[in-house]
Design a protein around this motif. Structure first.
Motif, short mmCIF file in Angstrom:
data_model
loop_
_atom_site.label_atom_id
_atom_site.label_comp_id
_atom_site.label_asym_id
_atom_site.label_seq_id
_atom_site.Cartn_x
_atom_site.Cartn_y
_atom_site.Cartn_z
N ALA A 43 3.33 8.28 -10.78
CA ALA A 43 3.63 9.53 -9.73
C ALA A 43 5.41 9.27 -9.55
CB ALA A 43 3.28 9.08 -8.33
N ASP B 172 -0.47 3.89 -11.56
CA ASP B 172 -0.40 5.04 -10.78
C ASP B 172 0.75 5.28 -10.39
OD1 ASP B 172 -3.03 5.86 -11.75
OD2 ASP B 172 -3.91 4.93 -10.14
N THR B 173 1.17 4.19 -9.64
CA THR B 173 2.56 4.43 -8.56
C THR B 173 3.68 4.53 -9.54
OG1 THR B 173 1.68 2.70 -7.20
CG2 THR B 173 3.90 2.80 -7.38
N GLY C 258 -1.40 -1.22 -4.18
CA GLY C 258 -1.44 0.12 -5.06
C GLY C 258 -1.50 -0.30 -6.38
N ALA D 143 3.99 11.89 0.30
CA ALA D 143 4.07 10.48 -0.18
C ALA D 143 5.47 10.05 -0.55
CB ALA D 143 3.12 10.71 -1.59
N GLU E 77 0.64 -1.20 0.00
CA GLU E 77 -0.07 0.02 -0.06
C GLU E 77 0.66 1.40 -0.01
OE1 GLU E 77 -2.52 -0.48 3.40
OE2 GLU E 77 -3.89 -1.72 2.45
N SER E 78 2.15 0.99 -0.24
CA SER E 78 2.99 2.12 0.07
C SER E 78 3.05 3.42 -1.22
CB SER E 78 4.40 1.58 0.25
OG SER E 78 4.85 1.19 -1.32
N GLY E 79 2.41 3.10 -2.47
CA GLY E 79 3.00 4.07 -3.53
C GLY E 79 4.21 4.05 -3.97
N ASP E 80 4.96 2.97 -3.71
CA ASP E 80 6.31 3.00 -4.14
C ASP E 80 6.55 1.55 -4.89
OD1 ASP E 80 9.06 2.23 -4.42
OD2 ASP E 80 9.63 3.12 -2.38
#
Length: 900
Positions: free
Chosen positions: A338, A334-335, A330, A482, A295-298
């Motif tokens: 970003a 999208d990840t 994630g 983020a 769920e980190s977005g990394d």
């Protein structure tokens, strides 16, 4: 003493040695041998008392002449000579040749023990007088000791002790230092008094070679534990680096006092400890780590979590059912978007290293340290410091040990290392290279000073991001908090600079960075589409693919970094889908048409499905491209894509896979069903009869098939899809005919195909019906009678018949025979039949093995055999059983074709 000799001796202090030798020779020549010997010995004694350099030289010459005369005349009185040597050796006027001759004479005239004792007495007479009789004293006495049955090492230690106690080492020649080194270290290590004498025995004059030998002996003796810091800055200054490190290790406790707490995880100079594998944690901690990653977005953390769950996480998922359903995993698109819009390290020349894969650092001796404005990079044999304003300083490192990290403070060079427990050691570089060092008390615990947090604005961006180091991982955080990306960091490698140095780096491709800042979600999806059939970095880097994928980026390393991130995002898509589908959870809606599946035929095998669909799409487009040509025409050449090597074998074995899936004792049943569903979701699995697979021989030196070739053919279109199968030196082609009619296949400059495999009758409806029958009725009946009938009618061994009917995808029942009693296995009568017919495997020929299996792999005949066993109506398997007659007739025809 005769008046003539007295006159010569009286002038010895002023006359040239040559004149003295001439006068002595003139006086001695008329004398008989015995008198001549006595004359030369008398002259030697008299000249030795004069105590000048010239007289000592002539005295040595005179005694040597006495010995030569004795040899020439055969006069050999060893006892008398021994007494003379005890008298003259302390005067330093006995030549080495004389002493070595005497050692030989003693060995010839006395027992070994007495010869050794006598010669040792001669040598010690010189020691007692403050001189070393000659340079080869160690090997000569060692040889006599060995003959006497004494340990050579004991003799060396005796001599070393005498040298230390008599204070003879400072002026000893290099030969003595080299010969005595092991013994000196041994005796000094055992006796503190001798160690103190060794410390005081600095060579004089201090020639580098001899001084370095002395320092090495000190290290061998463990002297570092007794030496005070001041000694290193004075007597021990300018020490070879390797030797100094050994001395420093021995005296670490008192030489390097602790300065506060060990380095924190935010110090860029501190080498991060090797953490325990994160996946070895208890389940509660592992759940938290995986949730944070997914769920980190990394993107790198998302890839790490998904990859571990897919490769090694099956036991964890069994212990934690429903774990994935409760996560907001994630979105890889999208990840990635970003990350690319914010900026990636490669835009400023930093090669990011994923924390999950930091064990793959480039090999070599590299380091990077920052001290205030100066960043120093060690790259094997050289260190370069820069201040970010154009200034640069270089230091050749010579033989500087690999564990030392150099750094520059604007005035001086230092090298440092971090010891276990966090203790820091720093040494001043002295000399033109970094391999001669001094331990200075004032700087021995100095360390580079740099913050663990910095700021960076990537090229073309307007917002400043925070770069923060923690426990060996640098995290880049956007202004909204983020976490955009992470990269492994250690000062022991130079790929990634410390956080405070990021903002001083220049853009490698300003135009490419500006394009990355402009990306949107749809553009990222468009970039990911060509990557779908490719797996792994090696596949991405092959054949100019990167240049075609991101033509707006001109810097090769940046282009490859973007392409690798696209591949990572695709891998995350596939892995997430595989995990969610396997858990029975709803997967993410397909982001590309190539990923869509029939609702009732979901599969975890997306990548091979994508490959098959792409091949079919190319063939459909080519078949619609203009009128049919009279001869095959090459339309296009593609770089090789992944998973094509299974196309040919899958075409031959699809029904065979379906048959093996029906049995509860075959392994990998879930994998097999996924493979069947993947095939059913492609045109090659539609059962229309418009597709076929061709096997072509690939002779040595023939055409290159490392790329895919698309041909327009008289029947439709053909595509070569693999340069060879897993075990055959062949290549595979897929051919499409819109009306399902095929002529004999020919390609220019190639022999006709060695095998043609028509499309199987396998189809989505066939698979749906088979799944429904299996779910409603369980597995079909299996019995020994059916296997016996197949063996008899087809003329094959009973073991092969059992494998064809009831084996796994390779026709093997080995795993079924090893199942525990509580799991469904082969029926008892089948097992008994195998035992009863074991002798058949001893006496049968090799024909059926050659056709059914090669090297333990499927040959194609196994799949075709099984396809004929499958009834036209699959429901008949549960009533009348396999179509034995059709399969047996086909196999006999195959044998007749081969003349057997």
């Amino acid at each position: 003493m005769t008046p003539e000799l007295a006159a010569l001796v009286a002038g010895a202090s002023t006359d040239h040695p040559r004149k003295l030798r001439s006068g002595l020779r003139k006086l001695a020549s008329p004398l008989p041998p015995a008198e001549r010997i006595a004359f030369y010995e008398q002259a030697c004694r008299a000249l030795a008392e004069v105590s000048t350099e010239g007289s000592a030289e002539v005295a040595t010459w005179a005694f040597t002449q006495a010995r030569k005369t004795g040899k020439e005349e055969g006069a050999s009185d060893v006892e008398r000579l021994h007494g003379v040597l005890l008298e003259l050796v302390p005067a330093g006027v006995v030549a080495p040749t004389v002493l070595r001759d005497h050692a030989g004479a003693l060995s010839a005239h006395f027992p070994p023990g007495e010869a050794h004792a006598r010669f040792r007495a001669v040598v010690c007479a010189g020691f007692a007088a403050g001189l070393i009789p000659y340079a080869r004293v160690f090997p000569d006495l060692r040889r006599l000791a060995a003959a006497a049955g004494l340990a050579k090492d004991d003799e060396d230690r005796f001599l070393a002790t005498r040298l230390l106690r008599d204070g003879l080492l400072p002026g000893a020649p290099p030969t003595i230092w080299a010969a005595a080194a092991p013994a000196l270290a041994a005796v000094a290590a055992r006796d503190g008094g001798l160690l103190d004498l060794l410390v005081a025995a600095e060579p004089d004059p201090p020639a580098d070679e001899t001084r370095h030998r002395w320092l090495e002996i000190l290290a061998d003796a463990g002297a570092g534990a007794r030496l005070p810091p001041e000694w290193f800055a004075t007597t021990g200054r300018r020490c070879p680096a390797a030797t100094l490190l050994r001395l420093a290790d021995q005296g670490e406790q008192h030489l390097f006092p602790r300065t506060g707490e060990p380095p924190s995880g935010t110090d860029p100079a501190a080498v991060p400890p090797t953490p325990a594998p994160w996946y070895d944690a208890p389940d509660a901690e592992l759940r938290a780590t995986l949730r944070a990653d997914l769920e980190s977005g990394d993107l790198s953390r998302l890839d790490r979590g998904l990859s571990w769950l897919a490769d090694k996480g099956s036991p964890f998922l069994r212990r934690n059912p429903g774990f994935l359903s409760g996560l907001s995993i994630g979105d890889p698109v999208d990840t990635l978007l970003a990350e690319l819009r914010t900026g990636i390290p490669e835009e400023i020349g930093i090669r990011a290293v994923l924390p999950a894969y930091s064990s793959g650092w480039r090999s070599g001796t590299r380091s990077i340290l920052q001290h205030r404005a100066y960043v120093t990079v060690r790259d094997d044999g050289e260190a370069v410091a820069s201040d970010g304003r154009g200034g640069a300083w270089k230091l050749p490192l010579g033989s500087c040990p690999a564990d030392l990290m150099p750094w520059y403070d604007g005035t001086s060079w230092y090298v440092s290392r971090q010891r276990p427990g966090g203790r820091w050691q720093t040494f001043l570089v002295e000399g033109p290279a970094g391999d001669v060092l001094t331990l200075e008390p004032g700087s021995r615990t100095a360390r580079p000073e740099a913050p663990g947090t910095g700021r960076v604005t990537f090229p073309g961006a307007t917002e400043r991001n925070t770069v923060r180091l923690r426990d060996g991982v640098i995290t880049v955080t956007a202004p909204d908090g983020a976490e955009i990306l992470t990269t492994a960091f250690t000062p022991r490698q130079a790929e990634v600079p410390p956080p405070a140095a990021w903002d001083a780096r220049d853009a490698v491709d300003p135009a490419g960075s500006a394009w990355l800042r402009s990306l949107d979600r749809e553009e990222v999806r468009r970039l990911m589409a060509p990557v779908l059939p490719r797996s792994g970095v090696r596949s991405i880097r092959r054949g100019g693919f990167v240049e075609e994928l991101v033509p707006r980026i001109t810097a090769p390393e940046l282009a490859h970094a973007v392409a690798e991130r696209l591949e990572r995002a695709v891998r995350c898509l596939f892995t997430e889908h595989r995990l969610l589908t396997g858990e029975g959870a709803a997967p993410r809606p397909p982001l590309f048409p190539l990923l869509e599946t029939a609702p009732d035929l979901p599969t975890r095998h997306l990548r091979p499905m994508v490959t098959l669909r792409l091949v079919c799409e190319h063939l459909l487009e080519a078949a619609a491209d203009g009128p049919e040509p009279p001869e095959p025409v090459l339309l296009r050449t593609f770089d090789r894509i992944d998973a094509t090597e299974t196309i040919g074998e899958g075409a031959e074995d699809v029904i065979g896979l379906a048959l093996s899936w029906l049995w509860p004792w075959t392994p990998h049943r879930e994998w097999t069903l996924d493979a069947l569903r993947a095939r059913a979701n492609t045109p090659l699995g539609d059962g229309s009869g418009r597709w076929r697979v061709l096997w072509f021989d690939r002779p040595f030196g023939g055409p290159d098939h490392s790329h895919l070739q698309l041909w327009r053919t008289p029947d439709g279109a053909l595509m070569t899809v693999s340069d060879r199968s897993l075990w055959r030196d062949l290549f595979v082609a897929v051919e499409f005919s819109p009306d399902g009619r095929f002529r004999p296949a020919r390609l220019p400059d190639r022999a006709p195909p060695v095998a043609t495999v028509p499309q199987s009758r396998f189809s989505p409806d066939f698979l749906r019906r088979l799944e429904r029958l299996r779910a409603e009725n369980g597995p079909p009946p299996a019995d020994a009678g059916t296997a016996r009938e197949l063996a008899e009618r087809a003329g094959i061994t009973t073991a092969n018949a059992v494998g064809i009917l009831y084996g796994d995808e390779h026709g093997s029942v080995r795993s079924a025979l090893k199942l525990p009693p509580d799991e469904p296995g082969l029926p008892t009568d089948v097992v008994e039949l195998l035992d009863a017919t074991r002798h058949e495997r001893e006496t049968s020929g090799t024909l059926e093995w050659r056709h059914l299996s090669v090297g333990g792999r499927r040959s194609g005949h196994l799949g075709r055999f099984r396809e004929r066993l499958m009834p036209d109506d699959p429901a008949d398997l549960w009533t009348s059983g396999p179509d034995i007659a059709r399969a047996a007739d086909w196999w006999r025809a195959q044998r007749e074709r081969h003349g057997e």
